[in-house]
Structure formats: C-alpha cells, structure tokens
Scaffold this active site. Structure first.
Site, short mmCIF file in Angstrom:
data_model
loop_
_atom_site.label_atom_id
_atom_site.label_comp_id
_atom_site.label_asym_id
_atom_site.label_seq_id
_atom_site.Cartn_x
_atom_site.Cartn_y
_atom_site.Cartn_z
N ASP A 86 0.84 -1.19 0.00
CA ASP A 86 0.00 0.00 0.00
C ASP A 86 0.88 1.25 0.00
O ASP A 86 2.08 1.18 -0.27
CB ASP A 86 -0.94 -0.02 1.21
CG ASP A 86 -0.19 -0.24 2.52
OD1 ASP A 86 1.02 0.08 2.57
OD2 ASP A 86 -0.79 -0.72 3.50
N HIS A 413 0.89 -8.51 -4.71
CA HIS A 413 -0.10 -7.51 -4.29
C HIS A 413 0.65 -6.25 -3.88
O HIS A 413 1.05 -6.09 -2.73
CB HIS A 413 -0.91 -8.09 -3.12
CG HIS A 413 -1.97 -7.18 -2.59
ND1 HIS A 413 -3.29 -7.28 -2.96
CD2 HIS A 413 -1.91 -6.16 -1.69
CE1 HIS A 413 -4.00 -6.36 -2.31
NE2 HIS A 413 -3.17 -5.67 -1.54
N ASP A 465 -0.52 -17.24 -7.31
CA ASP A 465 0.07 -15.99 -7.79
C ASP A 465 -1.00 -15.07 -8.36
O ASP A 465 -1.14 -14.91 -9.57
CB ASP A 465 1.14 -16.31 -8.84
CG ASP A 465 1.95 -15.07 -9.25
OD1 ASP A 465 1.90 -14.07 -8.50
OD2 ASP A 465 2.61 -15.12 -10.30
#
Length: 491
Positions: A86, A413, A465
C-alpha cells in the site's frame, strides 16, 4: 582381465569427476543465487521509499512521492518506507524493520562487507533512521503514522500521484504508546551500533533519541492503537512489555549502561516460551540478546539471565525440530507458523538461528534440546535450508523472492509495482480506476519488484500468484529486513 579392470577404473574415475563437477556447479549456482538474492533484497527497499528520491536511486521506475507528509502538523515527515503493498507509513512495523536491518548490519557486517553490500545495507538503514529522527521532534512526542489506512486500502493508486489523505498521527504524554515508543527506541539504539564505526556523530544522535524514547515509553504506559486508533485495524499491538525489554536490551548493548541491564533483570518476566518472533512479539529478540551476554560470560548466567537464555534456546530447539513444541513444517520443509504472510516468521526465525550460530561458535558452546544436542553448524544449516526453500528448492520449484530465478511471483499484491510507472505514463491513476485497469488486470505486474518476498505458500506448499491473494502475495518490509542478514550469513 587387466584391460577390463583398467577400463572400470577409468570409468569409475570419470563418473566421480562428473559427480564432483555437477556438485561444484550446483554449489556455484546456489552461491550465485545467494549473491543475487542479497543484492536484490536491498533493491527492494529502494522500491519502498517514500519522499524525495536521491540521485543514485537504482529502482528507476519509482518516482518522488508524498512530498507534503507532515504538513498538516507543520512538521517534515517526508521519507521513510511504505510498509507493504500500500502507500501507508505505519510507524510500528517500520521501526521493527529498522531494528532488523540494524541487527543484520551488526551481526553480519563482515559478511555484508565481503559480499560488497555493506554500503547498500547501511543506506537502506539510514533511509529509515533519517525518517525516525524526523518523527521524534520532542522527547515525549513521536509520530507513528502518516496516511489513513481505510481510505488508502480502498484505492489502488501509485504513490507518486495518490490523492488519499496523508494525515499525521502521533503519540505523546497525554496519548501514550509504550509499544511504538519502545520499538522505535530499539531501532535507534540498534542503528547507533551499526553506524558507530562509520559515523560516530550520527550514532550519538540516534542513541540520544533512543534514550528519550525509552524513558517516554516507561513514564507513560499504554497501547499505541488506543492513541492512534486508525492503526488498530492494521498493526494492533498485543502488549508493550516485549518492546520495553527489547529496547532495554539494545540500549544496554549500545551503551553498556547498567541501568538497562537492571531493567531486564528486574522485569516481572522474560516473556516465557514464544512461538513466533515478529513485529508484534519481540520477546525472542530480547531473550536472544540476553543469551548472548550469558554465552560471552559478560553477566552471570543464573537467575533471570539463565531464564532468558533458556527461553531463547527453547525457541531455537522448536525451530530445529528437537524441542517439546516443534514448529510445524510443510511437506517440502518450510517452517510454517501462520497462514498470513508466513514468510515473515520464517525469515525472523532463520535470522535467530543464523545469529545464535555465531554466538555458539564464539563461545564454543552448544544447545541441549529435549531431543538432542544442537551445534552451531546445525543452526546455520537449518537457516540455509529455509533460504534454499524460499529461493526455489521447494515442491513448486518457485522462488518466492521476486526477480530471482525464472519462476517467481509475477503478480505480487503491490500498488506501485502493478501500475505502469509514472515515468512511462504520467496520466493520473484514479482511486477506482486503478482497480479497474490494474488490480484486475490478468497480466503480470508491469514493474518487477526486485527482491520482494511475498507471503509465501500455504501449509501444503501451494502458492496462488494472484494480486487478490493478499495473504500469500503481499510483500512487506518486515519480511525482507531479517532476510538481508540471513542471506549474508549463509552465503
């Protein structure tokens, strides 16, 4: 008869030569893999940088970001690291990342120097400590977060052009956070040791902050998420006793001041047996540092000190499968602790094994576990087995470090890595547009997040994945920081 025997001898010799050659090539490949992994693990921290990037930035797909951080509080809070995939700066895991980077530099400094990575490792550490110094403008004030977790996670945006709020959150005497202050004290104290041989003035600045933060943490007890409530849903602390012991242990090592050792020996407990060593549980770290003192015979090895040492070695025995409550292992041999980002626990455990191996070697000692003895070489071999698994010696034949080998996670991610670089396309990426165009894109990430360690496979060695698989696919700084030291140690 003679010819046949001679031919057999030649054949045998040829076979031995081939085996030796293959083994040599294999060792060379592994060694090269370690070198590549170590180099790229430090590149990962460049990709996580927030703030104004330096001219020597090697990860060129990243750009400047969050240049107004702290402006709402009239303070400069630019810099530091984004914690994971993030665009948040959470002070609690950032401080632990810093402590583990410092510990890597302290225990494996000679190895890092031999592998020509000490400079890069110290630069990664200083990017963190420079930020922590800014975040501690007064003895009893520490900024522990920049950004709002909920709004940040609702958007899929590059850090370079994010539009989510960059609110600054702090702890102080009226709004305490002993865990956050304690961990930051540990980070500053450990870093002061790492920098002392190269920049004594900077090391002295760090130790001054560490002393103030430890005093603040003790004088104003409390959990930091009660003061920075926004952090509670992301990095909630389960208690602050471990951070205070951890900080005291590092301050004692940095200063040799008896008051910090007294704090450790007069504490109500040592933490008891632990099952993990991580950003929310530092008891093992404190236990290991105290065990080091006992092994070096710098303190008496009875009473409370003996208890710290016993608890440290109990954790090690369990990791080595020779304890009374052994850590679970996957069928492929990975130490498996918890489903969400398991590799963060594997890398810290491997670091403990690597560091303790050095302590045992120096002390010419061993560990007596319930199911047999452990030598220093055994600990290092277990750590090496975990590194080998992570780098591809596993049932999936996958390297869980991005960019190492040919078969590695292509869709971690990670916002910045999954969106086209702002250097290639300056078109703003909107909050929801990022999800539509990039998060849901089935293609590999356009930017390779070199050196990142994803969360890793499940208990059956299976990995998915996919960007949406955040429990397995999201890298974090807390995972890579200890791995820097492990890679240097097993090289």
């Amino acid at each position: 008869m003679s010819q046949s025997k001679n031919g057999s001898s030649q054949c045998l010799w040829t076979s031995i030569c081939i085996v030796v050659l293959v083994m040599s090539m294999a060792r060379g490949a592994v060694s090269t893999n370690y070198a590549e992994a170590l180099q790229k693990s430090l590149l990962y921290f460049e990709a996580q940088r927030s703030g104004k990037l330096p001219p020597n930035q090697k990860v060129t797909w990243r750009g400047d970001s969050a240049l107004k951080d702290g402006s709402d509080a009239h303070i400069d809070l630019t810099g530091g690291y984004y914690d994971a995939g993030d665009n948040m700066k959470f002070g609690f895991p950032l401080a632990f990342t810093t402590t583990m980077l410092a510990w890597s530099n302290i225990e494996m400094g000679s190895e890092l120097r031999a592998h020509h990575e000490q400079g890069n490792s110290l630069r990664a550490l200083k990017w963190a400590t420079d930020y922590l110094i800014k975040a501690h403008p007064q003895p009893n004030v520490l900024y522990g977060q920049v950004g709002e977790g909920n709004s940040d996670h609702k958007c899929w945006m590059r850090p370079e052009d994010m539009t989510t709020p960059r609110t600054s959150y702090r702890i102080d005497a009226q709004h305490p956070g002993s865990d956050l202050a304690g961990e930051t004290a540990a980070a500053m104290a450990a870093a002061s040791i790492a920098f002392a041989p190269f920049d004594k003035a900077y090391a002295n600045i760090l130790i001054g902050h560490a002393k103030d933060l430890f005093a603040f943490a003790k004088a104003h007890p409390g959990l930091y998420q009660n003061s920075i409530t926004n952090a509670g849903g992301f990095y909630a602390s389960s208690g602050y006793e471990d951070e205070l012991l951890w900080a005291a242990a590092w301050l004692h090592r940095a200063t040799n001041d008896q008051i910090y050792l007294n704090y450790l020996t007069q504490a109500s407990g040592t933490g008891g047996p632990r099952s993990v060593f991580a950003w929310d549980d530092k008891f093992v770290g404190a236990q290991v540092l105290m065990a080091k003192l006992a092994l070096e015979r710098k303190v008496g090895s009875n009473g409370k000190i003996a208890e710290y040492k016993s608890m440290a070695e109990q954790f090690i025995c369990n990791c080595a499968q020779k304890g009374s409550n052994n850590v679970k292992k996957t069928p492929g041999g990975l130490l498996y602790f918890l489903p969400w980002n398991n590799l963060q626990y594997t890398t810290t455990a491997s670091f403990v094994l690597s560091a303790y191996s050095k302590y045992l070697t120096k002390a010419k000692a061993s560990i007596q576990c319930p199911k047999g003895a452990l030598q220093a070489s055994d600990l290092l071999q277990i750590a090496r087995s975990q590194v080998d698994y992570i780098l591809g010696s596993n049932p999936q034949k996958m390297s869980y470090m991005v960019g190492v080998g040919t078969n590695y996670p292509k869709k971690p991610h990670h916002r910045a890595a999954s969106i086209v670089s702002i250097r290639k396309d300056k078109t703003p990426v909107t909050c929801s547009g990022g999800y539509d165009k990039w998060y849901n894109n089935p293609a590999p990430n356009p930017n390779v997040l070199m050196g990142a360690l994803v969360g890793g496979p499940n208990e059956n060695d299976v990995y998915g994945d996919e960007r949406s698989n955040f429990q397995q696919a999201e890298p974090a700084t807390v995972t890579v920081a200890p791995f820097v030291g492990v890679l240097a140690a097993v090289f």
